[in-house]
Design a protein around this motif. Structure first.
Motif, PDB file in Angstrom:
ATOM      1  N   ALA A 173       0.840  -1.197   0.000  1.00 46.80           N
ATOM      2  CA  ALA A 173       0.000   0.000   0.000  1.00 46.80           C
ATOM      3  C   ALA A 173       0.878   1.252   0.000  1.00 46.80           C
ATOM      4  N   VAL A 174       0.479   2.252  -0.770  1.00 48.01           N
ATOM      5  CA  VAL A 174       1.256   3.489  -0.856  1.00 48.01           C
ATOM      6  C   VAL A 174       0.331   4.691  -0.739  1.00 48.01           C
ATOM      7  N   ASP A 175       0.878   5.790  -0.195  1.00 44.04           N
ATOM      8  CA  ASP A 175       0.187   7.067  -0.241  1.00 44.04           C
ATOM      9  C   ASP A 175       0.870   7.918  -1.309  1.00 44.04           C
ATOM     10  N   ARG A 176       0.449   9.166  -1.436  1.00 46.90           N
ATOM     11  CA  ARG A 176       0.982   9.989  -2.520  1.00 46.90           C
ATOM     12  C   ARG A 176       2.461  10.314  -2.332  1.00 46.90           C
ATOM     13  N   ALA A 179       4.322   7.190  -3.226  1.00 49.24           N
ATOM     14  CA  ALA A 179       4.212   6.972  -4.673  1.00 49.24           C
ATOM     15  C   ALA A 179       5.203   7.843  -5.432  1.00 49.24           C
ATOM     16  N   ARG A 180       5.341   9.093  -5.010  1.00 49.66           N
ATOM     17  CA  ARG A 180       6.289   9.977  -5.696  1.00 49.66           C
ATOM     18  C   ARG A 180       7.708   9.434  -5.583  1.00 49.66           C
ATOM     19  N   GLU A 181       8.076   8.939  -4.418  1.00 49.55           N
ATOM     20  CA  GLU A 181       9.417   8.394  -4.243  1.00 49.55           C
ATOM     21  C   GLU A 181       9.640   7.187  -5.144  1.00 49.55           C
ATOM     22  N   VAL A 182       8.654   6.293  -5.199  1.00 50.53           N
ATOM     23  CA  VAL A 182       8.774   5.099  -6.036  1.00 50.53           C
ATOM     24  C   VAL A 182       8.867   5.476  -7.506  1.00 50.53           C
TER      25      VAL A 182
END
Length: 317
Positions: A173-176, A179-182
């Protein structure tokens, strides 16, 4: 009996339930645009019904919508048999009510791009039972009433549906922010001109697939393996005038969360021209799924334009 004109409370009841209906239809159909059509047709039937005789409006609406989706799935299966290239579901951005409930891992997984693709293996009835039970927790007795089958039959259909699915690996699960880092790390590796940085981010059996619908160039078949996917992505991010011409300009990449996964929104002159979804597991990026078919980007583009999306990621193109 002729239906009475819609009262304000009739419209309000439907609008309060619209998000739920859209979420069911999207999981049933794998298409945001078709889900919108199904919900609109449900509204028209609600408008034309003898509402005084409907004891449980939300149950009635769910039944009408589900049966509309079953009819649409039958024709959709025939269209997808002649679809040009790989078929992928339409992307839906984080915050869109069409994604529906996300309290449990099962609910979040039910709307992942990987799961929506797997659901294509099921018959319409299997898909309906699976969606209603696994994603929305409807009891089998109620599912039986919706589909006009017995409670025992609903249980059997669910058992068959699960047997036909190879459930994807649990996603991270990711938050924003995450997500930006990934996405930033992934795009930097993809644009580096070397495969080694990408291979380190990918699982050994990572899947690559793109959906251009015959309108935008994309590989016609899915492919797998870290080295194969990394080589393809290295070439994809090598800037050429021919590639820029396909989309009408030099693309910018914005991080986002799409169908619960980190994703890059590909944008040219404020126009969304593609969405690259990174299915993320504890072992790394397990799938790179690119949607570039213009016919499948409408809902995502509208939602993206209405939300704050920050600055693009500089990949040096």
């Amino acid at each position: 009996m002729t239906a009475e004109p819609l009262r304000a409370e009739d419209v309000e009841l439907f609008e309060d339930f619209r998000g739920r209906l859209e979420a069911i239809a999207y999981r049933m159909l794998g298409s945001a645009s078709e889900a919108e059509d199904a919900v609109q047709e449900t509204f028209l039937r609600w408008q034309g019904a003898d509402r005084s005789g409907i004891r449980v409006p939300r149950a009635w609406l769910t039944r009408v919508l589900t049966n509309l989706c079953l009819t649409m799935l039958t024709s959709a299966r025939a269209r997808r048999e002649v679809y040009v290239g790989e078929w992928l579901p339409e992307p839906v951005l984080d915050g869109d009510p069409m994604l529906g409930p996300a309290e449990t891992a099962e609910q979040r997984e039910s709307v992942s791009t990987a799961m929506l693709t797997l659901l294509e293996r099921l018959t319409p009835n299997e898909r309906a039972v699976y969606v209603l039970r696994e994603a929305f927790g409807y009891p089998h007795a109620e599912i039986g009433e919706i589909l006009d089958i017995s409670e025992a039959s609903s249980q059997q259909v669910l058992h068959r549906a699960k047997a036909h699915l190879d459930v994807p690996k649990p996603r991270t699960a990711v938050d924003r922010v995450a997500a930006r880092e990934v996405v930033e790390e992934f795009l930097t590796a993809a644009a580096s001109g070397r495969t080694e940085p990408l291979v380190r981010l990918l699982t050994a059996d990572v899947l690559g697939a793109g959906d251009g619908g015959g309108r935008i160039p994309a590989r016609r078949k899915a492919f797998s393996g870290a080295a194969t996917v990394a080589k393809f992505l290295r070439g994809l991010f090598r800037p050429t005038e021919a590639k820029f011409a396909i989309f009408g300009g030099v693309p910018e990449f914005y991080p986002a969360v799409v169908n619960g996964s980190p994703a890059a929104m590909v944008v040219v002159a404020d126009r969304v021209v593609g969405v690259m979804i990174l299915e993320l597991t504890d072992d790394g990026v397990d799938a790179v799924l690119s949607q570039v078919n213009p016919d499948k980007l409408g809902r995502a583009a509208r939602w993206w334009a209405q939300t704050e999306h920050g600055e693009p990621i500089d990949v040096g193109l």
